[in-house]
Design a protein around this motif. Structure first.
Motif, PDB file in Angstrom:
ATOM      1  N   LYS A  61       9.889   3.023 -49.332  1.00 53.99           N
ATOM      2  CA  LYS A  61       9.773   2.335 -48.178  1.00 53.99           C
ATOM      3  C   LYS A  61       8.887   3.204 -47.463  1.00 53.99           C
ATOM      4  CE  LYS A  61      13.409  -0.955 -48.091  1.00 53.99           C
ATOM      5  NZ  LYS A  61      14.420  -1.599 -47.314  1.00 53.99           N
ATOM      6  N   GLY A  62       8.250   4.224 -48.077  1.00 54.91           N
ATOM      7  CA  GLY A  62       7.269   4.903 -47.204  1.00 54.91           C
ATOM      8  C   GLY A  62       7.753   6.177 -46.902  1.00 54.91           C
ATOM      9  N   GLU A  63       8.964   6.529 -47.197  1.00 56.83           N
ATOM     10  CA  GLU A  63       9.864   7.796 -46.736  1.00 56.83           C
ATOM     11  C   GLU A  63      10.456   8.400 -47.679  1.00 56.83           C
ATOM     12  OE1 GLU A  63      11.702   7.588 -42.429  1.00 56.83           O
ATOM     13  OE2 GLU A  63      12.208   5.640 -43.460  1.00 56.83           O
ATOM     14  N   LEU A  64      10.499   9.660 -47.717  1.00 55.45           N
ATOM     15  CA  LEU A  64      11.373  10.575 -48.713  1.00 55.45           C
ATOM     16  C   LEU A  64      12.625  11.097 -47.892  1.00 55.45           C
ATOM     17  CD1 LEU A  64      11.250  11.999 -51.524  1.00 55.45           C
ATOM     18  CD2 LEU A  64      10.093  13.979 -50.257  1.00 55.45           C
ATOM     19  N   LYS A  65      13.385  10.276 -48.705  1.00 56.21           N
ATOM     20  CA  LYS A  65      14.896  10.746 -47.730  1.00 56.21           C
ATOM     21  C   LYS A  65      16.202  11.004 -48.792  1.00 56.21           C
ATOM     22  CE  LYS A  65      15.774   8.478 -43.876  1.00 56.21           C
ATOM     23  NZ  LYS A  65      15.909   7.414 -42.924  1.00 56.21           N
ATOM     24  N   SER A  66      17.385  11.410 -48.499  1.00 57.34           N
ATOM     25  CA  SER A  66      18.270  12.216 -49.047  1.00 57.34           C
ATOM     26  C   SER A  66      18.660  11.193 -50.085  1.00 57.34           C
ATOM     27  CB  SER A  66      19.497  12.328 -48.101  1.00 57.34           C
ATOM     28  OG  SER A  66      20.174  11.456 -47.762  1.00 57.34           O
ATOM     29  N   ASP A  67      18.502   9.798 -50.122  1.00 60.83           N
ATOM     30  CA  ASP A  67      19.151   9.233 -51.396  1.00 60.83           C
ATOM     31  C   ASP A  67      18.113   9.099 -52.426  1.00 60.83           C
ATOM     32  OD1 ASP A  67      16.706   7.694 -50.249  1.00 60.83           O
ATOM     33  OD2 ASP A  67      17.728   6.002 -49.707  1.00 60.83           O
ATOM     34  N   THR A  68      17.077  10.058 -52.462  1.00 61.42           N
ATOM     35  CA  THR A  68      16.425  10.097 -53.680  1.00 61.42           C
ATOM     36  C   THR A  68      17.350  10.777 -54.561  1.00 61.42           C
ATOM     37  OG1 THR A  68      14.226  10.979 -54.532  1.00 61.42           O
ATOM     38  CG2 THR A  68      15.225  12.286 -52.825  1.00 61.42           C
ATOM     39  N   PHE A  69      17.964  11.734 -54.058  1.00 61.47           N
ATOM     40  CA  PHE A  69      19.301  12.526 -54.759  1.00 61.47           C
ATOM     41  C   PHE A  69      20.323  11.468 -54.968  1.00 61.47           C
ATOM     42  CE2 PHE A  69      17.200  15.965 -52.661  1.00 61.47           C
ATOM     43  CZ  PHE A  69      16.779  16.592 -53.769  1.00 61.47           C
ATOM     44  N   LYS A  70      20.566  10.900 -56.071  1.00 58.09           N
ATOM     45  CA  LYS A  70      21.632   9.948 -56.352  1.00 58.09           C
ATOM     46  C   LYS A  70      23.061  10.510 -56.471  1.00 58.09           C
ATOM     47  CE  LYS A  70      18.423   7.040 -56.530  1.00 58.09           C
ATOM     48  NZ  LYS A  70      18.280   6.181 -55.503  1.00 58.09           N
ATOM     49  N   SER A  71      24.173   9.901 -56.143  1.00 57.70           N
ATOM     50  CA  SER A  71      25.519  10.557 -56.114  1.00 57.70           C
ATOM     51  C   SER A  71      25.877  10.998 -57.295  1.00 57.70           C
ATOM     52  CB  SER A  71      26.361   9.367 -55.496  1.00 57.70           C
ATOM     53  OG  SER A  71      26.343   9.068 -54.209  1.00 57.70           O
ATOM     54  N   ASN A  72      25.562  10.367 -58.455  1.00 53.27           N
ATOM     55  CA  ASN A  72      25.914  10.796 -59.767  1.00 53.27           C
ATOM     56  C   ASN A  72      25.295  11.927 -60.305  1.00 53.27           C
ATOM     57  OD1 ASN A  72      23.326   9.911 -60.376  1.00 53.27           O
ATOM     58  ND2 ASN A  72      23.861   8.130 -61.910  1.00 53.27           N
ATOM     59  N   GLN A  73      24.201  12.506 -59.561  1.00 56.44           N
ATOM     60  CA  GLN A  73      23.705  13.909 -59.795  1.00 56.44           C
ATOM     61  C   GLN A  73      24.477  14.890 -59.198  1.00 56.44           C
ATOM     62  OE1 GLN A  73      20.330  15.428 -60.711  1.00 56.44           O
ATOM     63  NE2 GLN A  73      20.691  13.924 -62.169  1.00 56.44           N
ATOM     64  N   PHE A  74      25.512  14.476 -58.334  1.00 56.07           N
ATOM     65  CA  PHE A  74      26.553  15.431 -57.827  1.00 56.07           C
ATOM     66  C   PHE A  74      27.869  15.586 -58.426  1.00 56.07           C
ATOM     67  CE2 PHE A  74      23.158  14.732 -54.506  1.00 56.07           C
ATOM     68  CZ  PHE A  74      23.175  15.822 -53.892  1.00 56.07           C
ATOM     69  N   LYS A  75      27.861  14.813 -59.416  1.00 55.66           N
ATOM     70  CA  LYS A  75      29.207  14.880 -60.414  1.00 55.66           C
ATOM     71  C   LYS A  75      29.958  16.157 -60.526  1.00 55.66           C
ATOM     72  CE  LYS A  75      31.572  12.812 -64.316  1.00 55.66           C
ATOM     73  NZ  LYS A  75      31.358  12.085 -65.601  1.00 55.66           N
ATOM     74  N   CYS A  76      29.167  17.169 -60.756  1.00 57.89           N
ATOM     75  CA  CYS A  76      29.592  18.439 -60.920  1.00 57.89           C
ATOM     76  C   CYS A  76      29.306  19.386 -60.093  1.00 57.89           C
ATOM     77  CB  CYS A  76      29.764  19.004 -62.331  1.00 57.89           C
ATOM     78  SG  CYS A  76      30.717  18.055 -63.540  1.00 57.89           S
ATOM     79  N   GLY A  77      28.655  18.927 -58.874  1.00 57.23           N
ATOM     80  CA  GLY A  77      27.903  19.707 -58.025  1.00 57.23           C
ATOM     81  C   GLY A  77      26.747  20.066 -58.382  1.00 57.23           C
ATOM     82  N   PHE A  78      25.909  21.291 -58.272  1.00 60.42           N
ATOM     83  CA  PHE A  78      24.621  21.467 -58.464  1.00 60.42           C
ATOM     84  C   PHE A  78      24.370  21.659 -59.978  1.00 60.42           C
ATOM     85  CE2 PHE A  78      23.901  23.320 -54.159  1.00 60.42           C
ATOM     86  CZ  PHE A  78      23.634  21.960 -53.642  1.00 60.42           C
ATOM     87  N   ALA A  79      25.772  21.966 -60.780  1.00 58.42           N
ATOM     88  CA  ALA A  79      25.619  22.114 -62.163  1.00 58.42           C
ATOM     89  C   ALA A  79      25.460  20.756 -62.836  1.00 58.42           C
ATOM     90  CB  ALA A  79      27.156  22.594 -62.763  1.00 58.42           C
ATOM     91  N   SER A  80      25.361  19.780 -62.340  1.00 55.92           N
ATOM     92  CA  SER A  80      24.957  18.495 -62.927  1.00 55.92           C
ATOM     93  C   SER A  80      23.582  17.787 -62.466  1.00 55.92           C
ATOM     94  CB  SER A  80      25.873  17.409 -62.797  1.00 55.92           C
ATOM     95  OG  SER A  80      26.214  16.997 -61.497  1.00 55.92           O
ATOM     96  N   PHE A  81      22.871  18.893 -61.798  1.00 54.17           N
ATOM     97  CA  PHE A  81      21.328  18.462 -61.485  1.00 54.17           C
ATOM     98  C   PHE A  81      20.456  18.711 -62.640  1.00 54.17           C
ATOM     99  CE2 PHE A  81      20.105  18.322 -56.570  1.00 54.17           C
ATOM    100  CZ  PHE A  81      21.460  17.619 -56.379  1.00 54.17           C
ATOM    101  N   ASN A  82      19.732  17.634 -62.922  1.00 55.43           N
ATOM    102  CA  ASN A  82      18.559  17.771 -63.731  1.00 55.43           C
ATOM    103  C   ASN A  82      17.412  18.784 -63.230  1.00 55.43           C
ATOM    104  OD1 ASN A  82      16.943  16.199 -62.076  1.00 55.43           O
ATOM    105  ND2 ASN A  82      17.472  14.449 -63.344  1.00 55.43           N
ATOM    106  N   LYS A  83      16.772  19.158 -64.196  1.00 58.53           N
ATOM    107  CA  LYS A  83      15.487  20.250 -63.636  1.00 58.53           C
ATOM    108  C   LYS A  83      14.557  19.795 -62.736  1.00 58.53           C
ATOM    109  CE  LYS A  83      15.025  23.143 -67.992  1.00 58.53           C
ATOM    110  NZ  LYS A  83      14.179  23.441 -69.015  1.00 58.53           N
ATOM    111  N   PRO A  84      14.307  18.386 -62.606  1.00 55.23           N
ATOM    112  CA  PRO A  84      13.492  17.925 -61.402  1.00 55.23           C
ATOM    113  C   PRO A  84      13.908  18.077 -60.109  1.00 55.23           C
ATOM    114  CG  PRO A  84      13.151  16.651 -63.335  1.00 55.23           C
ATOM    115  CD  PRO A  84      14.266  17.200 -63.702  1.00 55.23           C
ATOM    116  N   ASN A  85      15.442  17.664 -60.122  1.00 56.11           N
ATOM    117  CA  ASN A  85      16.172  17.734 -58.980  1.00 56.11           C
ATOM    118  C   ASN A  85      16.280  19.212 -58.708  1.00 56.11           C
ATOM    119  OD1 ASN A  85      15.963  14.889 -58.430  1.00 56.11           O
ATOM    120  ND2 ASN A  85      18.054  14.640 -59.210  1.00 56.11           N
ATOM    121  N   VAL A  86      16.769  19.927 -59.446  1.00 54.79           N
ATOM    122  CA  VAL A  86      16.801  21.374 -59.032  1.00 54.79           C
ATOM    123  C   VAL A  86      15.635  21.740 -58.573  1.00 54.79           C
ATOM    124  CG1 VAL A  86      17.267  23.754 -60.084  1.00 54.79           C
ATOM    125  CG2 VAL A  86      18.654  21.995 -61.086  1.00 54.79           C
TER     126      VAL A  86
END
Length: 495
Positions: A61-86
């Motif tokens: 909706k025209g904004e870049l906000k924190s919900d671009t990082f989905k909750s399941n990406q944080f399952k193991c903290g930053f260890a579960s982040f994929n390369k684009p999100n890192v």
């Protein structure tokens, strides 16, 4: 001139049964405020808009906000982040430099409800209600007793009896591992002794003022008088009005689409909130706590790459080092998820490389748990202390002022001695304490300003006694005190 920007995460404007039992409910409400010298506004704007342009395809909706990082990406903290999100999170955190001011406020929604339920209960030398409230909130959030949660809203007249039933049952279950649960059982037994005649709250809608109390103190601590605060407009003006009522000046509401500063605040609040939420679920026994066991983070939390470790280090620097201040992170008594996050950041920050983490890998859940437990224990011990603790803000190189406005000299020899003549002398004492060398002090009401005096060493035991009572919730001051000098001996009697 400083510009500040405010946004929230995990907010529940109305707290009710459906809110708390909802699938996406998370107990902590977060506020993030970011700010900087107005001279840096253009530079920071340029950096952030370039960041948004780089990740334009992730706008919603025209904004870049924190919900671009989905909750399941944080399952193991930053260890579960994929390369684009890192890469994206690293780019965002790199924008926040040492010239930023960061403020976080965290409050438990359940604690707010419990405070309302026990609003007429105060601390005394017999009952530490701060600890009681903390223990009740922790028990509800840890064990999620359906009957208790339901009774808060559906059957408030049954709330006390449901609490009594729950704590009685929990004490019996804990006896299966009394070594692990002895402290908890002691707390629960104390709660059972004092649960009586609790009236349901008249209202449990969210208090909008809390977010700004710590921020106001931060501004005073940093001696920032010329500033603006911009709040993300959310459909009503209750947040804005609360800020004004707390004393925040030059405050306006703007849609986050119209200002990059609000989007930075949103991104930071969302990242911190999701990390705390992930820790809560990872450290919670999901088997409804039917068995009494220790819950540790999964080893997967510690399988981090060099880039993922860098994210921990950058977030540690932002939350715990940049423009650090007593009021930088402001929270309620129950703030276990926040404390666990800060402990995790401390733990990960002390590693020099990802390769170093692989050494003794299997023990990291235990080691990190020890770090978290130590921080939680320190916090709980602070709750027991009822003495007002404030940062020392020097007014000159010679002295600072106590909370009654009296001068406290850094050189203890410059502190004037209280004149106690032979016989009896009466003063209005506002507070009692000790200087850094252990000498007893008393702040006395006087004109044109209150004054702090050194007391005779013989009154040290008396000073220690009244301070001890204050530390248990029984503050005896301000009171008139008769100081006496009789046959070479000093005495103090509170009228």
């Amino acid at each position: 001139m400083y510009n500040f920007y405010y946004d929230e995460s995990e907010h529940s404007r109305i707290i009710n049964l459906s809110t708390i039992t909802g699938e996406n409910y998370y107990d902590n409400f977060l506020t993030a405020i970011v700010g900087w010298d107005s001279d840096k506004e253009a530079e920071i704007k340029q950096k952030y808009l370039a960041f948004e342009e780089k990740y334009a395809e992730r706008k919603k909706k025209g904004e870049l906000k924190s919900d671009t990082f989905k909750s399941n990406q944080f399952k193991c903290g930053f260890a579960s982040f994929n390369k684009p999100n890192v890469e994206m999170l690293n780019d965002f955190l790199s924008i926040i430099d040492d010239d930023f001011f960061i403020y976080l406020f965290v409050a438990s929604k359940i604690e707010y409800v419990i405070i309302q339920l026990f609003k007429d209960y105060t601390n005394s030398i017999f009952v530490d209600m701060d600890s009681v409230r903390y223990s009740i909130v922790k028990a509800i959030l840890t064990y999620r007793p359906t009957e208790v949660i339901n009774s808060i809203y559906a059957e408030p007249e049954e709330f006390v009896s449901s609490l009594i039933d729950f704590f009685t049952q929990r004490i019996e279950l804990n006896k299966s591992n009394i070594v692990l649960k002895e402290a908890e059982n002691n707390a629960f037994e104390n709660i059972l002794m004092i649960l009586q005649d609790v009236e349901p709250p008249t209202s449990i809608n969210w208090d909008y003022h809390m977010s700004f109390v710590g921020f106001s103190s931060l501004l005073k601590s940093k001696r920032i008088a010329d500033y603006s605060l911009t709040i993300d407009k959310e459909g009503n003006s209750k947040t804005h009005d609360a800020a004004i009522e707390v004393g925040i000046v030059n405050c306006t509401e703007v849609d986050s689409k119209e200002h990059f500063g609000l989007r930075i605040a949103d991104m930071l609040a969302g990242i911190v909130g999701k990390m705390m939420k992930s820790l809560y679920h990872s450290l919670r026994n999901e088997s409804n706590n039917a068995t009494v066991t220790k819950t540790l983070l999964d080893k997967s939390w510690f399988k981090v790459s060099e880039e993922q470790l860098c994210l921990y280090k950058k977030l540690h620097h932002i939350l715990l080092e940049i423009n650090n201040d007593w009021y930088k992170i402001y929270a309620g008594n129950y703030s276990d998820d926040l404390i666990s996050l800060l402990a995790l950041l401390d733990y990960m920050n002390h590693f020099k490389s990802a390769d170093e983490i692989q050494k003794d890998f299997d023990m990291h859940p235990e080691y990190c748990n020890t770090c978290m437990c130590r921080r939680l224990e320190e916090h709980f011990n602070r709750i027991h202390s009822k003495l007002p603790v404030e940062p020392v803000v020097p007014e000159t190189d010679e002295y600072f002022r106590d909370n009654k406005g009296a001068k406290i000299y850094f050189d203890v020899n410059k502190q004037p001695e209280l004149v106690i003549n032979e016989g009896h002398t009466k003063y209005l004492v506002l507070s009692v304490g000790f200087d850094k060398d252990g000498n007893p002090l008393a702040t006395i009401a006087s004109e044109p300003e209150n004054k702090c005096f050194r007391l005779p060493e013989q009154l040290s035991e008396w000073a220690m006694t009244v301070i001890g009572m204050a530390n248990m919730g029984e503050n005896l001051f301000p009171s008139e005190v008769v100081f006496s000098l009789i046959n070479g001996r000093y005495y103090a009697d509170i009228l």
